[in-house]
Scaffold this active site. Structure first.
Site, short mmCIF file in Angstrom:
data_model
loop_
_atom_site.label_atom_id
_atom_site.label_comp_id
_atom_site.label_asym_id
_atom_site.label_seq_id
_atom_site.Cartn_x
_atom_site.Cartn_y
_atom_site.Cartn_z
N GLU A 1 13.06 7.46 3.39
CA GLU A 1 12.38 6.85 2.24
C GLU A 1 13.34 6.54 1.10
OE1 GLU A 1 9.21 5.86 1.57
OE2 GLU A 1 8.71 6.16 3.68
N LYS B 1 12.40 9.15 -4.51
CA LYS B 1 11.22 8.95 -3.67
C LYS B 1 10.98 10.21 -2.84
CE LYS B 1 9.61 5.31 -1.96
NZ LYS B 1 9.28 4.15 -1.10
N GLU C 1 16.40 4.53 -3.48
CA GLU C 1 15.66 5.16 -4.58
C GLU C 1 15.72 6.68 -4.40
OE1 GLU C 1 11.87 2.88 -5.65
OE2 GLU C 1 12.37 2.08 -3.66
N GLU D 1 6.16 -6.23 2.74
CA GLU D 1 7.27 -5.28 2.87
C GLU D 1 7.78 -5.31 4.31
OE1 GLU D 1 6.51 -1.23 1.87
OE2 GLU D 1 5.58 -1.67 -0.06
#
Length: 410
Positions: A348, A342, A339, A285
């Site tokens: 995030e 999250k 997203e 990541e």
């Protein structure tokens, strides 16, 4: 997730039952050690993507396949083994690494048959049509707060590998386990990096097993997080691959002009210190948030675009790091989409290269499903039906067509 195997490809696997029978036998005759050295590589390109799905507004998997193929991104990671994704990826040519979640580790670590059940449910039925190239067992376990998971990780990894071996899939599927930077006691300068003492009793047996099976060391490396946590002492340009004075590591006499390379070399140094200097490091990541809370320094669209654009150029060079120049750098970017579900700080939910509607978050050379969030009319009918928009969309389309006809007539 560009993929090559020493013994067979997915096409060869499906072409002959004779080959399926004899391949494991020949493999066992060639290698006499208890654990054969795998040559399979789950990631043979240099640029991959993490396809996170903690959201209720992102495109369906079928549209994601279209998006990834248009972007020429072949290496994909997901954090589970969602069947809708695996079905959508069938025949696409995309190569995928599935995730076995942390919630399964304790059970699977003490019961190989539970590992068999998981693989038979979530992996084997989709082969070879869906090119599953790896299983990531757990995520950021060592260095986390649950020490019971620390103790379970190695057993779970071994049992999953044993199952893959029993199913004669070791030349197709690679087993791995991604780590966070929390496994290191320190990482600056890179030459001083070592694993934390309390983690070593768990890390070294894991590294030994992965060295026997030919698996790389996966690390989640985020210059964004380092800068966010210490913006006063870290040069933003150094974190973004922009021109800067850089840092000089006196012990190795290496000069670093970007933090990404320095973070990778820190991992290589820690592995060498632990006795595994030949192990490959792959970034599982890395990314940069385009939006964040007031106290999240650097989380802007401009910085996210700069980091990801320069990262893409860096990976396209297909070269190694200053400390390991012959180890070509490979990285999975985080993430495909923003997203919205999250938890945690605002950042995030804003790591996506693409917005929820399939348009690009910023331009680094990719084309989205649609040019912008306002141009939803360019979505395919299939996408619209999948999202449940067919009724409203049809009404808008009919209204627009009627208006256009009236204008032409007048």
């Amino acid at each position: 997730m560009e993929s090559s195997f020493a013994f067979s490809s997915s096409k060869a696997m499906g072409s002959s039952s004779f080959f399926l029978f004899w391949s494991p036998l020949l493999f066992s005759l060639i290698f006499i050690s208890p654990i054969a050295i795998m040559t399979v590589q789950a990631f043979t390109g240099t640029y991959g993507i993490n396809y996170g799905r903690i959201a209720d507004n992102i495109p369906p998997p079928e549209s994601v396949v279209t998006l990834l193929k248009a972007a020429k991104i072949k290496n994909v990671r997901i954090y589970d083994a969602d069947h809708s994704v695996l079905k959508a990826f069938k025949g696409s040519g995309l190569e995928i690494v599935v995730g076995l979640g942390n919630e399964y580790l304790k059970d699977i670590s003490v019961n190989e048959e539970r590992a068999m059940d998981w693989v038979k449910e979530n992996v084997e039925p989709f082969l070879p049509g869906t090119q599953i190239r790896g299983i990531a067992v757990g995520n950021e376990v060592l260095g986390g707060s649950d020490q019971d998971l620390w103790e379970a990780l190695l057993g779970a990894v071994k049992n999953v590998y044993n199952v893959i071996e029993r199913l004669h899939l070791t030349d197709v599927i690679q087993i791995s386990s991604p780590h966070s930077e929390a496994v290191f006691a320190n990482s600056f300068p890179p030459s001083s990096c070592v694993f934390k003492e309390n983690i070593l009793p768990y890390m070294k047996p894991l590294l030994e097993f992965f060295s026997q099976t030919g698996s790389p060391f996966f690390i989640n490396a985020y210059p964004f997080l380092a800068y966010k946590n210490d913006p006063e002492h870290i040069d933003l340009n150094y974190a973004l691959f922009l021109p800067n004075p850089g840092i000089h590591d006196q012990k190795t006499n290496i000069h670093y002009d970007n933090m990404f390379d320095a973070q990778l070399d820190a991992a290589y140094v820690a592995l060498e210190d632990a006795g595994y200097g030949k192990m490959e490091v792959i970034v599982s990541e890395t990314g940069w948030a385009s939006h964040g809370d007031e106290d999240e320094a650097g989380a802007t669209v401009k910085n996210a675009r700069t980091y990801n654009y320069n990262l893409r150029k860096r990976l396209a060079l297909k070269k190694g790091t200053p400390f390991r120049p012959k180890m070509v750098v490979k990285a999975y970017v985080f993430a495909l989409f923003n997203e919205n579900l999250k938890p945690g700080p605002t950042s995030e939910r804003n790591f996506g290269l693409f917005k929820a509607d399939g348009s690009i978050s910023y331009d680094i050379g990719f084309t989205g499903l649609i040019p912008s969030s306002a141009a939803s009319s360019l979505l395919s009918v299939k996408d619209i039906q999948a999202r449940g928009w067919f009724g409203p969309y049809s009404m808008v389309l009919i209204s627009c067509a009627s208006l256009l006809l009236q204008i032409l007539i007048s």
